[in-house]
Motif scaffolding. Structure first.
Motif, mmCIF file in Angstrom:
data_model
loop_
_atom_site.group_PDB
_atom_site.id
_atom_site.type_symbol
_atom_site.label_atom_id
_atom_site.label_comp_id
_atom_site.label_asym_id
_atom_site.label_seq_id
_atom_site.Cartn_x
_atom_site.Cartn_y
_atom_site.Cartn_z
ATOM 1 N N GLY A 1 66.337 53.147 58.004
ATOM 2 C CA GLY A 1 66.004 54.574 58.078
ATOM 3 C C GLY A 1 65.285 54.910 59.374
ATOM 4 N N LEU A 2 65.465 56.159 59.807
ATOM 5 C CA LEU A 2 64.853 56.601 61.053
ATOM 6 C C LEU A 2 63.750 57.614 60.780
ATOM 7 N N LEU A 3 62.628 57.455 61.449
ATOM 8 C CA LEU A 3 61.553 58.446 61.328
ATOM 9 C C LEU A 3 61.053 58.809 62.724
ATOM 10 N N THR A 4 61.319 60.032 63.126
ATOM 11 C CA THR A 4 60.781 60.495 64.407
ATOM 12 C C THR A 4 60.170 61.865 64.201
ATOM 13 N N VAL B 1 65.251 51.961 51.098
ATOM 14 C CA VAL B 1 65.391 51.737 52.534
ATOM 15 C C VAL B 1 64.495 50.552 52.883
ATOM 16 N N GLN B 2 65.109 49.493 53.412
ATOM 17 C CA GLN B 2 64.328 48.277 53.650
ATOM 18 C C GLN B 2 63.693 48.231 55.029
ATOM 19 N N ILE B 3 64.358 48.912 55.970
ATOM 20 C CA ILE B 3 63.846 48.835 57.331
ATOM 21 C C ILE B 3 63.691 50.229 57.917
ATOM 22 N N ALA B 4 62.531 50.493 58.480
ATOM 23 C CA ALA B 4 62.284 51.788 59.098
ATOM 24 C C ALA B 4 62.149 51.605 60.601
ATOM 25 N N VAL B 5 62.814 52.494 61.348
ATOM 26 C CA VAL B 5 62.689 52.487 62.795
ATOM 27 C C VAL B 5 62.136 53.835 63.194
ATOM 28 N N GLY B 6 61.189 53.854 64.104
ATOM 29 C CA GLY B 6 60.700 55.170 64.491
ATOM 30 C C GLY B 6 59.629 55.135 65.549
ATOM 31 N N THR B 7 59.179 56.330 65.864
ATOM 32 C CA THR B 7 58.077 56.488 66.800
ATOM 33 C C THR B 7 56.776 56.443 65.993
ATOM 34 N N GLN C 1 59.651 45.000 53.061
ATOM 35 C CA GLN C 1 60.211 45.948 54.007
ATOM 36 C C GLN C 1 59.689 45.636 55.405
ATOM 37 N N GLY C 2 60.429 46.121 56.400
ATOM 38 C CA GLY C 2 59.998 45.919 57.775
ATOM 39 C C GLY C 2 60.031 47.231 58.530
ATOM 40 N N ALA C 3 59.188 47.336 59.549
ATOM 41 C CA ALA C 3 59.178 48.549 60.364
ATOM 42 C C ALA C 3 59.205 48.174 61.840
ATOM 43 N N LEU C 4 59.948 48.964 62.594
ATOM 44 C CA LEU C 4 60.029 48.755 64.036
ATOM 45 C C LEU C 4 59.557 50.032 64.715
ATOM 46 N N MET C 5 58.462 49.925 65.440
ATOM 47 C CA MET C 5 57.868 51.115 66.039
ATOM 48 C C MET C 5 58.059 51.092 67.547
ATOM 49 N N VAL C 6 58.557 52.184 68.102
ATOM 50 C CA VAL C 6 58.873 52.244 69.530
ATOM 51 C C VAL C 6 58.251 53.486 70.158
ATOM 52 N N PRO C 7 58.098 53.497 71.481
ATOM 53 C CA PRO C 7 57.381 54.618 72.104
ATOM 54 C C PRO C 7 58.193 55.902 72.273
#
Ligand code: ADP
Ligand code: MG
Length: 684
Positions: free
Chosen positions: A340-343, A363-369, A310-316
């Motif tokens: 998937g989104l996590l905020t 869910v393979q990829i998570a994007v979130g703060t 899995q991969g995760a992309l973390m943004v401010p």
């Protein structure tokens, strides 16, 4: 075993009483070693001078013979003026003492005296701040006295006495910490001598030599930490070895709507190479705004998925999270990859769904703060974490992941090009990939600086762009101390713009809006349903709307250079000519300088360099997240050459086998262990 001076409490120094101890702690002084490294920031010069060589108004020390009886005048109960004639060389000088009537009896004619004070050339008068008789026990005359940073009940005099006492009690226990060959090679003062001399130099040159040695030591030990960490990290085998499906990745790249630039190809290869290895990737990807970092991140995430991870992309910001969610969903849909989104502002239900999906691997990829790495988030098989637009993978986040039993590869992306000085210090523990070129066909952004009185013409310019089918941002400042007031500013500006453009849709974005509303505003702007977006700096990072060609910044003098460059980076993302208009009436010189830099260059590396010049390294990243170490002595600007030398020396040392084996390096190795370098928490 004898104790090391860094293990002996400062209480052991004679004169440090129980009440003084906590005050020393407040200065960071806990041990004898700390006290000895509590360096003076300058020296007071009590060396005796010839009067013929001093200038009017200087603070000087002279020696002479008292001539005639002193004269005392009293004013009221405690005020007094005592004066006496002193022969200094061939000059007859008047020494004036305020409020020290008690000295009168000591000022005997014929006696030698040393006076320190401010020189008045016209009156041949010295306003005495300190005096002593030659040969007295605590004579300062003839010396350079250290000046320490003091406060509370700790006076300059007390500090001098106490440091001196520590030198007497423990000076002989100071041991060399630098490798012998480096001390010899750079002709450094041995540590014991340097510690003595830095507090009490014989002359200025000796003080400088002592300082040179301690600065080198400080920078070398710091660089050694970074390089030892890197070397250790490279050797470990507990990271994720991705088994990347190269064919699939190539196919993914081929179907992108554009060809990768050479720079993008190069950095992608560097990243994928790291990901395949058993060590933990710890890589920084730096590239100017608009250089196309997101797609590189997407390829890395996709590569992890082809390896079954899995991969995760973390943004401010949430806005950025939503934007990335949309573009990743678009890219990954044909491959049946769930994003998937996590905020922070999701409903409990939405959150539970995503969490479940991540835990089961659906869910393979998570994007979130930051919500992404909270304790409740459990990944089934996390392989890579990408952080976008953040200077560092912030405090303790890596250890949070590790505590969950994960050791993912980490890619940190930043759009603030890091000047070389800072790269060496702040990111010295990371491998760096740089995107040097921007995608082909981009036109340079034209930047203008105008005064407020030209607002009407700026409005005309906005109209021109919008009627040609383009879109515009209008930014108003947000100063955190008074968010409420700023939001009001934004609302007012929004009304003003709506009145100016009644025939177009003008919308408003600021941090106080509910998340869903922010998202909707951005979505509409993204598809040109809104033509003008009035916003606070929440759009500063990452927002990508290629059809927007005009960036107008109100009160631009209230922003720093990097921030202005980031804002400008919101345009120039497509084929159309783009513009940045800075509306500002800066009062300060640096404010004007910033506007000049912005109109002279749109190269982020150049902007960063000028920014560093204007602000100095301490301020460059703003506070907290900087990751910049604080040095006791070294100064990033003036000691840069030493820093580079220290880095080269440290790199060479850890690259060899000797360092890891020979007993003579044992103390240095122990030091690294003590500082927990080999637990992977470096600078987290
Ligand atoms: P940043 O580096 O500022 O994060 P983005 O990743 O947002 O930049 O990319 C800026 C824009 O350039 C996006 O619209 C993206 O789709 C586009 N882009 C990225 N790479 C290329 C390329 N090789 N050719 C053309 N357009 C590209
Ligand atoms: Mg970006």
């Amino acid at each position: 075993m004898t104790l090391h001076i860094n293990q002996i409490s400062v209480r052991q120094v004679k004169g440090v009483s129980a009440p003084k101890e906590p005050e020393l702690h407040a200065f960071g002084v806990h041990t004898v070693g700390d006290l000895l490294e509590y360096y003076p920031f300058r020296y007071e010069d009590y060396r005796i001078r010839e009067l013929s060589a001093v200038k009017d108004g200087e603070k000087i020390t002279v020696q002479g013979k008292i001539m005639g009886e002193p004269v005392l005048q009293r004013y009221g109960r405690s005020k007094s003026r005592l004066s006496c004639k002193v022969a200094v060389g061939q000059w007859l000088v008047t020494g004036v003492f305020f409020n020290r009537h008690y000295l009168k009896d000591q000022l005997e004619p014929g006696r030698e005296i040393v006076l320190t004070g401010k020189w008045d050339q016209r009156r041949l008068q010295l306003t005495v701040s300190e005096s002593e008789f030659p040969g007295s026990k605590s004579a300062k005359s003839g010396t350079l006295q250290p000046v320490y940073s003091v406060g509370g009940s700790i006076t300059q005099q007390w500090m001098r006495k106490t440091v001196q006492q520590a030198l007497v009690q423990y000076g002989m226990m100071v041991e060399e910490v630098l490798p012998r060959e480096l001390v010899a090679q750079h002709e450094l003062m041995p540590r014991r001598e340097a510690i003595m001399r830095i507090h009490h130099p014989e002359d200025t040159r000796e003080g400088q030599e002592a300082r040179r040695r301690m600065v080198y030591e400080e920078l070398f030990l710091f660089q050694l930490k970074l390089h030892a960490y890197r070397a250790w990290n490279r050797e470990r085998k507990d990271g994720v070895s991705h088994k990347i499906d190269n064919e699939a990745v190539l196919a993914f790249v081929r179907q992108l709507p554009f060809a990768l630039t050479d720079s993008q190809k190069k950095v992608t290869n560097e990243i994928l190479h790291d990901m395949r290895q058993p060590y933990c990737m710890n890589r920084l990807l730096q590239g100017d705004v608009g250089s196309g970092k997101t797609v590189v991140a997407a390829i890395a995430l996709y590569a992890a998925v082809t390896s079954g991870h899995q991969g995760a992309l973390m943004v401010p910001t949430e806005i950025l999270a939503e934007q990335h969610l949309r573009s990743l969903q678009r890219m990954f849909e044909p491959y049946n990859i769930q994003v998937g989104l996590l905020t922070g502002s999701m409903t409990e239900r939405q959150r539970r769904d995503v969490l479940g999906g991540l835990q089961m691997g659906l869910v393979q990829i998570a994007v979130g703060t930051h919500a992404l790495i909270q304790d409740s988030v459990v990944f089934r098989n996390l392989g890579v974490v990408v952080t976008d637009e953040q200077h560092r993978f912030g405090v303790n986040q890596r250890s949070v992941l590790r505590r969950k039993g994960m050791n993912p590869d980490v890619l940190t992306m930043t759009a603030t090009p890091i000047p070389r000085t800072l790269a060496i210090t702040a990111f010295g523990d990371m491998d760096v990939s740089t995107l040097r070129e921007r995608p082909k066909g981009r036109k340079a952004i034209k930047s203008y600086w105008v005064k407020h009185e030209l607002l009407e013409r700026v409005l005309g310019f906005i109209r021109r762009e919008v009627s040609a089918g383009r879109q515009a941002y209008v930014i108003c400042p947000l100063i955190e101390e008074s968010e409420k007031l700023d939001v009001q500013n934004a609302i007012d500006l929004h009304i003003q713009m709506q009145q100016a453009f009644p025939d177009y849709k003008v919308s408003l974005l600021h941090g106080r809006l509910p998340a869903a509303e922010k998202d909707e505003v951005m979505r509409q702007f993204g598809i040109n349903e809104t033509q003008v977006l009035v916003s606070t700096t929440v759009v500063e990072v990452g927002v990508d709307v290629p059809n927007a060609t005009l960036m107008v910044v109100m009160d631009a003098e209230r922003f720093g250079l990097s921030q202005l460059h980031q804002l400008r980076g919101r345009v120039g993302r497509g084929e159309h000519q783009s513009y940045c208009i800075l509306i500002a009436d800066p009062k300060s010189e640096t404010g004007q300088e910033r506007m000049k830099v912005m109109t002279e260059t749109d190269d982020g590396f150049e902007v960063a360099r000028r920014d560093l010049e204007l602000r100095g390294p301490g301020d460059f990243f703003g506070t907290k997240q900087s990751g910049l170490p604080e040095f006791k002595l070294a100064d990033m600007a003036s000691d840069f050459a030493v820093l580079e030398q220290a880095r080269d020396d440290a790199a060479e040392l850890v690259a060899g086998e000797d360092f890891w084996k020979l007993p003579e390096y044992e103390p240095l190795r122990e030091r690294l262990v003590r500082e927990q370098i080999f637990q992977g928490d470096l600078l987290d």
